[in-house]
Write an enzyme that holds these catalytic residues in place. Structure first.
Site, PDB file in Angstrom:
ATOM      1  N   GLU B  60      50.675  67.218  58.687  1.00 39.25           N
ATOM      2  CA  GLU B  60      50.111  67.309  60.035  1.00 39.25           C
ATOM      3  C   GLU B  60      48.607  67.587  59.948  1.00 39.25           C
ATOM      4  OE1 GLU B  60      50.952  70.886  62.116  1.00 39.25           O
ATOM      5  OE2 GLU B  60      49.325  70.288  63.447  1.00 39.25           O
ATOM      6  N   ASP B  64      46.273  64.683  61.542  1.00 40.19           N
ATOM      7  CA  ASP B  64      45.397  65.051  62.656  1.00 40.19           C
ATOM      8  C   ASP B  64      43.989  64.492  62.440  1.00 40.19           C
ATOM      9  OD1 ASP B  64      44.615  67.153  64.900  1.00 40.19           O
ATOM     10  OD2 ASP B  64      43.259  67.528  63.225  1.00 40.19           O
ATOM     11  N   GLU B 132      51.652  63.632  64.380  1.00 39.18           N
ATOM     12  CA  GLU B 132      50.471  63.685  63.509  1.00 39.18           C
ATOM     13  C   GLU B 132      50.873  63.589  62.033  1.00 39.18           C
ATOM     14  OE1 GLU B 132      47.126  66.080  66.069  1.00 39.18           O
ATOM     15  OE2 GLU B 132      48.550  67.312  64.973  1.00 39.18           O
TER      16      GLU B 132
END
Lengths: 240, 240
Positions: B60, B64, B132
């Protein structure tokens, strides 16, 4: 006619020097020179290109995101056993205003930036902005792989000292702000002085109208650090 | 022996279904399946892989940043004549918790995420985190170009309505927070009520111990919006 020819030669010689200097910084020859010219132009020195006023603001927007992506990838692979919190903290130690300014100076773009301002506050961001814009220009000119290679070879290997970065002291307020940026949360610090006694500063950390951290200290800064530390514990406990 | 063989077949058939379902979401066959398994595993359902506890938190972190880079590139090219402020605002309208959750549901990963929690607050971030992390997995599995193509084809073209996004009302506090994230500045909102009169809320926006915006209003929210608007004007004037 002669004047035109002279102007043409002058322009070409100016570009020649620019290309040679760019080659030194980048380690490769640029293809689309105009991208680099824009990247190294601060807003104060904006010029007109194809009817539009240009400067490096748009490229800085792009380069900032590209730099974040490359640094994130690098850290993900460099630290295969570290958790996300560590990676986020390391990234914020690399991708912050002060560090980027330092890197801009180290790769020697400082006397290469077109700017027409002497404002002290502005000048402090001129080099980091140009640095990010340069990343954006390389990305558009040569693609993601090439900009990755540039950042790795010319920045990471040459100018980042990881054992030293790892040791930088924990700043709880920064960590909390970093977390809020990552999660797009809106945090607020409320601080107030409550008398003349010791520990007379109180600070609150608030998310969605809820106090998630409370700290006291002899200064506003200290109270905030304590409140931020408590907030980080709350966040970890409740997995906000 | 027979049991081992059965377990092997079961595992394979489970993987088979997983691959087919992934193929539907991604539009291509995954190469390194374990990356996607990790991407779709919330912390609450962590498992052990090669002696390490794994879940999607690290992916993640990576995804991101990759998503930000791709969206930034896309916006840079889609709006060649818009300034950096507009691009930043548009990006924050796309890459925020609520929107990512919505996109995660739209690409149908919601009943695909391994999680063992019923906490309401946590669950609200489970899907955006998995989304993400999935971006991070595609990036590691297939590279930047492929993840760019995935985001463009499966997210941007299918699920983002740009004329509508452009029209979303201005939220000055969000803009200010977005700016602080971009510039890595630490901003604080201090708000207080000052009596029973109309406009009895006052809000301050503070950077480096300097008040750069002051607003009043009938509610804390209104006072903050006014203070944020004033702060944005200050920022533009002084080119912080």
């Amino acid at each position: 006619m002669l004047r035109k020819l002279l102007a043409f030669k002058l322009l070409n010689s100016r570009n020649h020097d620019f290309i040679i200097k760019l080659r030194e910084i980048l380690g490769f020859y640029p293809s689309d020179l105009s991208l680099y010219q824009i990247a190294l132009t601060h807003k104060s020195a904006s010029y007109t290109l194809k009817g539009e006023r240009v400067n490096n603001e748009r490229l800085e927007f792009l380069g900032d995101a590209i730099l974040d992506a490359v640094i994130s990838d690098f850290l993900y692979k460099k630290y295969p056993n570290e958790r996300e919190g560590f990676l986020t903290e390391m990234r914020s130690k690399i991708v912050n205003g002060e560090k980027l300014k330092e890197l801009a100076v180290k790769i020697k773009i400082e006397d290469f930036v077109n700017q027409k301002t002497n404002l002290p506050y502005t000048s402090s961001r001129i080099f980091e902005d140009a640095f990010e814009a340069l990343i954006g220009a390389i990305y558009l000119d040569k693609g993601y792989k090439k900009v990755y290679k540039f950042i790795n070879k010319k920045i990471i290997v040459k100018h980042l000292d990881f054992p030293k970065l790892e040791l930088i002291n924990h700043n709880y307020k920064s960590q909390l702000i970093e977390w809020s940026q990552k999660t797009k949360s809106q945090i607020e610090f409320n601080s107030f002085s409550d008398g003349d006694s010791l520990n007379n500063f109180t600070s609150q950390v608030i998310i969605n109208d809820t106090i998630i951290g409370l700290g006291k200290g002899n200064s506003k800064k200290e109270a905030e650090q304590n409140a931020a530390q408590e907030a980080l514990i709350t966040i970890r406990e409740f997995e906000y």
